[in-house]
Design a protein around this motif. Sequence first.
Motif, short mmCIF file in Angstrom:
data_model
loop_
_atom_site.label_atom_id
_atom_site.label_comp_id
_atom_site.label_asym_id
_atom_site.label_seq_id
_atom_site.Cartn_x
_atom_site.Cartn_y
_atom_site.Cartn_z
N ALA A 132 0.83 -1.21 0.00
CA ALA A 132 0.00 0.00 0.00
C ALA A 132 0.86 1.26 0.00
O ALA A 132 0.54 2.24 -0.67
CB ALA A 132 -0.93 0.00 1.21
N ILE A 133 1.96 1.24 0.76
CA ILE A 133 2.86 2.39 0.80
C ILE A 133 3.47 2.63 -0.58
O ILE A 133 3.58 3.77 -1.05
CB ILE A 133 3.97 2.18 1.85
N PHE A 134 3.88 1.55 -1.24
CA PHE A 134 4.44 1.70 -2.59
C PHE A 134 3.39 2.27 -3.54
O PHE A 134 3.67 3.16 -4.34
CB PHE A 134 4.95 0.35 -3.11
N VAL A 167 13.90 0.90 -2.25
CA VAL A 167 13.08 1.15 -3.45
C VAL A 167 11.88 2.02 -3.09
O VAL A 167 11.55 2.98 -3.81
CB VAL A 167 12.62 -0.17 -4.07
N ILE A 168 11.24 1.73 -1.97
CA ILE A 168 10.06 2.50 -1.56
C ILE A 168 10.44 3.93 -1.20
O ILE A 168 9.74 4.89 -1.55
CB ILE A 168 9.34 1.80 -0.39
N VAL A 169 11.56 4.09 -0.50
CA VAL A 169 12.03 5.44 -0.16
C VAL A 169 12.36 6.22 -1.43
O VAL A 169 12.03 7.41 -1.54
CB VAL A 169 13.25 5.36 0.78
N ALA A 170 13.03 5.55 -2.39
CA ALA A 170 13.34 6.21 -3.66
C ALA A 170 12.07 6.61 -4.40
O ALA A 170 11.99 7.68 -5.00
CB ALA A 170 14.20 5.29 -4.53
N ASN A 171 11.07 5.74 -4.34
CA ASN A 171 9.79 6.03 -4.97
C ASN A 171 9.14 7.25 -4.33
O ASN A 171 8.65 8.16 -5.01
CB ASN A 171 8.86 4.82 -4.83
N LYS A 206 10.64 9.60 -2.52
CA LYS A 206 11.47 10.78 -2.77
C LYS A 206 11.24 11.32 -4.17
O LYS A 206 11.15 12.53 -4.40
CB LYS A 206 12.94 10.44 -2.58
N TYR A 207 11.13 10.40 -5.14
CA TYR A 207 10.89 10.82 -6.52
C TYR A 207 9.53 11.51 -6.66
O TYR A 207 9.41 12.56 -7.30
CB TYR A 207 10.95 9.60 -7.44
N SER A 208 8.49 10.94 -6.03
CA SER A 208 7.17 11.55 -6.09
C SER A 208 7.15 12.90 -5.43
O SER A 208 6.52 13.85 -5.91
CB SER A 208 6.13 10.63 -5.44
N LEU A 209 7.85 13.03 -4.30
CA LEU A 209 7.92 14.31 -3.60
C LEU A 209 8.64 15.35 -4.44
O LEU A 209 8.19 16.50 -4.56
CB LEU A 209 8.63 14.11 -2.26
#
Length: 448
Positions: free
Chosen positions: A20-22, A269-273, A275-278
């Motif tokens: 869900a977080i991803f 991967v989730i943190v990168a995702n 960070k990219y969205s932010l």
Amino acid sequence: MGFYLYGLRKWGRVAAFTGAIFYVSAPQLTNLVYFGGIAALFAQPLMPLGLHLTDRAIERSRWIAALAVFWAVVALTHVPSLLLCTIAWVIYLLILMLKQSWKRILPLFAAAGVGFGLASFFLLPAVFEQSFANIKALKAVNGGFQANMIGSGQLQLLPLSQISKMAYIYVHQGAAIAVFSTIALICCWKQRSRVWGALGFAIALAFMMSVLSTPIWQASSTLQMVQFPVRLLGMFALAGAILAAIAVQGLRSLKWRVSLILSILIVAVIVANFKYSLDLSRRLPTLNRPGQGKVVNLEAIKEIVDNPYQDNLIDLPEYRPLLKNPDSTIPTPILGQPLILFVTPPAASIELKEWKSLYRSFKVTTPTPAIVRLRTYYYPAWQARANQKNLPIEMANDGTIELKLPAGTSDVKLWYGWTPVFTIGVVLSSLSAIAIVSFWIVSSKAPQ
């Protein structure tokens, strides 16, 4: 919440929460900026909820009623998403039929039919009254579907440094899916069929968004109504979330050192995702804090939000009516044009009384028969009366409403009524609502 509910019973709390977080951090803000896709943004969280309701409906028949309501909500939220979700869902059910009894699957198709029936008051006019709008222009928006495919001139894969490009999101999410798939295969090799199923779904979506699928899109005029193949990025993120959940569930079967290393990789991967969205959300413009982004119609959007009833708003060619002569070019509306315009005679006078969304009233005084043109597009739902007598409504050469009035004083009233198709839709929606409530009551009392 939709994905968490879907994944909770399949993979457990931690895995469902991770997926869900991803899913919620997937960079979908581009839908809002590139296409004004507020409706598409609302449709995305409904997709995993639909999968959850499908699984529950297979187990307990009373959930079929909830599934029917789900399809009605999707239909009223975003029609292109409805088309894409329906195609994917039908394929999903056909695959389930290989494992489940067809007697359990067939009622689900009926649920979708009743759900569409519940939304008939909207769907029937949208389908059968397309001839009154320039609906074909939808296929040409932003260069048509071919210009909005990954690998086309507009959505090139390179340079990847241009973070606002849809192609970059495609690659970014594709890389995440590749990582999750690899981890899932390592962790769940004995149950690899479900991993291959989710990965196959992701690969199919990647193919359909790329220029390689051009012949498929060209062969289907219905599919072209989706407009932008990159709308599938929402489902692409859903496939990634499913693979993330499967990978996390499988970590429990590994030794703790290997599990720790792979857990760190998943978190990275989730943190990168995120960070990219932010980063993307800060670069792209919004109504209140435009940031560094530039969008051609940003000022028009602000006008629509801040002052929707002014006379200087733009419209879109696809929402203008088709003219009597199919070869005619639909004229661009004149901004600031008077609400009521006299074609003949120019010396006639007018007194405007009311001008509301669904009702207009005015008085015309003319020494000779007059032709009056309203700053309102022609549509068969509009009805008119002059001095308590029905007044025929015609389409002017620019697609607006034209009225022919007799000499003297005419007290004119226009109102937006019901077309026959809309009336049928309301009846079907009412019958579907009764059917859903009745089924829920009966199935709740029946033993499961």
